[in-house]
Design an enzyme around this catalytic site. Structure first.
Site, short mmCIF file in Angstrom:
data_model
loop_
_atom_site.label_atom_id
_atom_site.label_comp_id
_atom_site.label_asym_id
_atom_site.label_seq_id
_atom_site.Cartn_x
_atom_site.Cartn_y
_atom_site.Cartn_z
CD GLU A 178 -4.49 -5.50 3.96
OE1 GLU A 178 -3.00 -5.71 3.60
OE2 GLU A 178 -4.93 -4.58 3.93
CD GLU A 210 -2.93 -0.87 1.79
OE1 GLU A 210 -2.50 -0.06 3.43
OE2 GLU A 210 -3.63 -2.14 1.97
C1 IDC Z 1 -2.64 -3.64 10.48
C2 IDC Z 1 -3.41 -4.79 11.49
C3 IDC Z 1 -3.13 -4.03 12.85
C4 IDC Z 1 -1.44 -3.77 13.07
C5 IDC Z 1 -1.74 -2.87 12.41
C6 IDC Z 1 -0.34 -1.96 11.83
O1 IDC Z 1 -4.43 -4.89 11.34
O2 IDC Z 1 -2.77 -5.62 13.73
O3 IDC Z 1 -1.55 -3.11 14.23
O4 IDC Z 1 -1.60 -2.98 11.03
O5 IDC Z 1 1.21 -2.73 11.57
C7 IDC Z 1 -4.36 -2.09 5.99
C8 IDC Z 1 -2.55 -2.63 6.08
C9 IDC Z 1 -2.79 -3.92 6.97
C10 IDC Z 1 -3.28 -3.11 8.08
C11 IDC Z 1 -4.68 -3.43 7.62
C12 IDC Z 1 -5.68 -3.16 8.75
O6 IDC Z 1 -2.69 -3.53 4.36
O7 IDC Z 1 -1.42 -4.06 7.38
O8 IDC Z 1 -3.11 -4.28 8.64
N1 IDC Z 1 -5.26 -2.30 6.98
O9 IDC Z 1 -6.08 -1.78 9.62
N2 IDC Z 1 -4.19 -1.68 4.93
C13 IDC Z 1 -5.53 -1.07 5.36
C14 IDC Z 1 -5.95 -1.77 6.23
#
Ligand code: IDC
Length: 515
Positions: free
Chosen positions: A440, A352
């Site tokens: 994702e 992302e």
């Molecule tokens: C989130 C995880 C969370 C973690 C955070 C930071 O769910 O537990 O603390 O990342 O690392 C994304 C990202 C993905 C995110 C997810 C939800 O690719 O890494 O995971 N998210 O926030 N993009 C949109 C949402």
């Protein structure tokens, strides 16, 4: 002093959120419905229209009413009979006996019509207070126009009066055949929620199919993938849809990228696994040797289970992929060489991109370099390319796509945050010939928690199914966040049953095997 001002502003912001005034431009602070509308929105039970308005005076439709009731009662959608946005919840409500088929036919012709007050009350009572009863003699006396009520609604309306969920207008009339406004419906829902002891935790999540002996639609069936037009296809040129799970960050939850966990997922019908290798956040760039080993172990585990597997360069806090392009080139060159004979491996080169990055200036030139590094050893594997704004800007990629073959562009969504607007973007990108892959998505809000938003998720998945778009769900772990597919404490090293799956997991696992 400054701190006091800050505290005051914070309190004001909270108040605005609670009253709903901040949320909807047409819900003025101080109106009789500001509090109930705000409270329903804060509970995640209503969301208003896309333009940030709520339409408090609009008559509530049958679909809107049933969808809210389903949310309050935790009733998960089941496949509906039409493509209507609420068809899944309406079908589930019909099957749960909240109303009869002639009251709201499942064929949809009354979904968007105003619902009558008597039918609304029946649905509300069955959904939230099914045990409530009202004494005929006592309650019917309170209703001046009782004679206007159709007989089939006596029981729920009397129960609603007895439990204080509704009261008449200032003349004492219930007006059973009239409609009710969206604001009035909020008041009614809140009364019923209070009397039922709060919002229900969903129990009616659809059952995932029993684990099968082996994954369907895996690598042995489809072989090397290829992109034809906008469609992912197998070696034989026939369309293929991949559905499965993304790991959480393997530096944190690598245990759920174990061979047993991947096999468990495959046995519920998945044919895809995504290995999320964070680069920042104490991931690959801080600890390359150990993380690389985890990637290889997970990829090998997926291949052993006949699954397609995505190696994901999970940039997140490091928003510009160009910052570490050299490391990415080296990493992907090595992986592409290692897996050069494996038809099951896909490469996602930048999870992302975000922050001050552009498609033309950062992501596209990065992609050109990394694609070249992969193509040296793996000339035909499918490569997934992200876009700015956390892989939502596929319209920018569509205006200026890359030249190479067998590329797809990732679109990421979270059902509690993203909806119609992003779906429109997918359609217009497809119309321009851009192949889209949802590498994702989550049932939660974009922060990984909140909800779960199963109705919105079902709407998204139906949309993707109709277009043959592949997906991986975030995420296979037991973290205490709603997007996690497993209940806290679930062992990664044994088979899983329905009880091990969270609400999100049970829903997502039930959707793997849909054709
Ligand atoms: C989130 C995880 C969370 C973690 C955070 C930071 O769910 O537990 O603390 O990342 O690392 C994304 C990202 C993905 C995110 C997810 C939800 O690719 O890494 O995971 N998210 O926030 N993009 C949109 C949402």
């Amino acid at each position: 002093m400054k701190r006091r001002v800050a505290a005051g502003l914070l309190a004001l912001a909270c108040l605005l959120i609670l009253t709903g005034a901040a949320r909807f431009s047409d819900v003025p602070e101080g109106s009789w419905y500001a509090q109930p509308v705000g409270e329903m929105a804060a509970k995640g039970l209503i969301s208003g229209y896309p333009e940030g308005v709520f339409g408090p005076g609009d008559p509530i439709t049958a679909a809107q009413f049933v969808a809210i009731a389903a949310r309050c009662a935790g009733l998960a959608p089941v496949p509906g009979q039409t493509g209507h946005w609420a068809a899944g919840s309406l079908q589930a409500a019909l099957q749960a006996g909240w109303y009869d088929w002639d009251e709201i036919p499942p064929t949809g012709e009354r979904f968007d019509q105003p619902i009558s007050r008597q039918l609304a009350v029946k649905i509300l009572m069955r959904a939230l207070l099914p045990q409530a009863r009202g004494d005929y003699n006592t309650e019917s006396r309170k209703i001046r126009d009782f004679s206007q009520l159709d007989g089939r609604y006596y029981e729920p309306v009397l129960a609603a009066y007895a439990s204080g969920v509704v009261s008449g207008d200032n003349l004492g009339n219930f007006n059973p055949q009239n409609g009710l406004s969206r604001a009035e419906a909020c008041v009614m829902f809140l009364q019923a929620i209070r009397r039922s002891g709060g919002v229900q935790t969903p129990t009616a999540v659809p059952e995932p199919p029993p684990p099968a002996a082996a994954a369907q639609g895996g690598v042995s069936e489809h072989g090397w993938l290829q992109v034809i037009g906008t469609q992912l296809c197998g070696e034989d040129g026939q369309p293929v849809v991949l559905r499965g799970m993304s790991s959480h960050g393997i530096q944190w939850y690598g245990q759920y990228a174990s061979p047993q966990s991947i096999q468990n997922t495959a046995q519920y019908g998945a044919n895809l696994f995504r290995v999320a290798m964070y680069t920042g956040e104490n991931g690959y760039l801080s600890n390359p040797a150990a993380i690389r080993q985890k990637v290889i172990q997970a990829v090998d585990g997926a291949i052993a289970c006949n699954l397609y597997v995505i190696i994901d360069w999970h940039i997140l806090s490091d928003g510009d992929p160009m910052t570490c392009v050299t490391q990415a080139e080296a990493f992907f060159a090595e992986m592409a060489e290692r897996y050069r004979d494996q038809p099951g491996v896909l490469y996602e080169i930048c999870n992302e991109p975000n922050g001050a990055v552009t498609w033309e200036g950062n992501v596209k030139p990065y992609a050109q370099r990394v694609i070249a590094a992969i193509r040296k050893s793996s000339p035909r594997s499918v490569i997934l390319v992200g876009s700015p704004t956390w892989s939502q800007d596929i319209h920018l990629a569509a205006q200026s796509p890359l030249e190479e073959d067998n590329l797809m562009y990732t679109l990421h969504f979270y059902a509690g945050t993203h909806g119609e607007e992003l779906r429109r973007r997918v359609d217009s990108a497809l119309a321009k010939g851009l192949p889209v892959f949802v590498s994702e998505w989550g049932t939660s809000r974009a922060d990984g928690s909140g909800g779960v938003f199963l109705e919105e998720s079902a709407q998204w998945l139906d949309f993707l199914d109709r277009r043959g778009i592949s997906w991986a769900n975030w995420s296979l772990c037991d973290k205490n966040e709603t997007s996690a597919a497993l209940r806290p404490g679930t062992s990664p090293d044994r088979a899983w049953s329905r009880e091990d799956l969270s609400q999100s997991g049970a829903f997502v696992f039930s959707r793997f095997a849909m054709s």
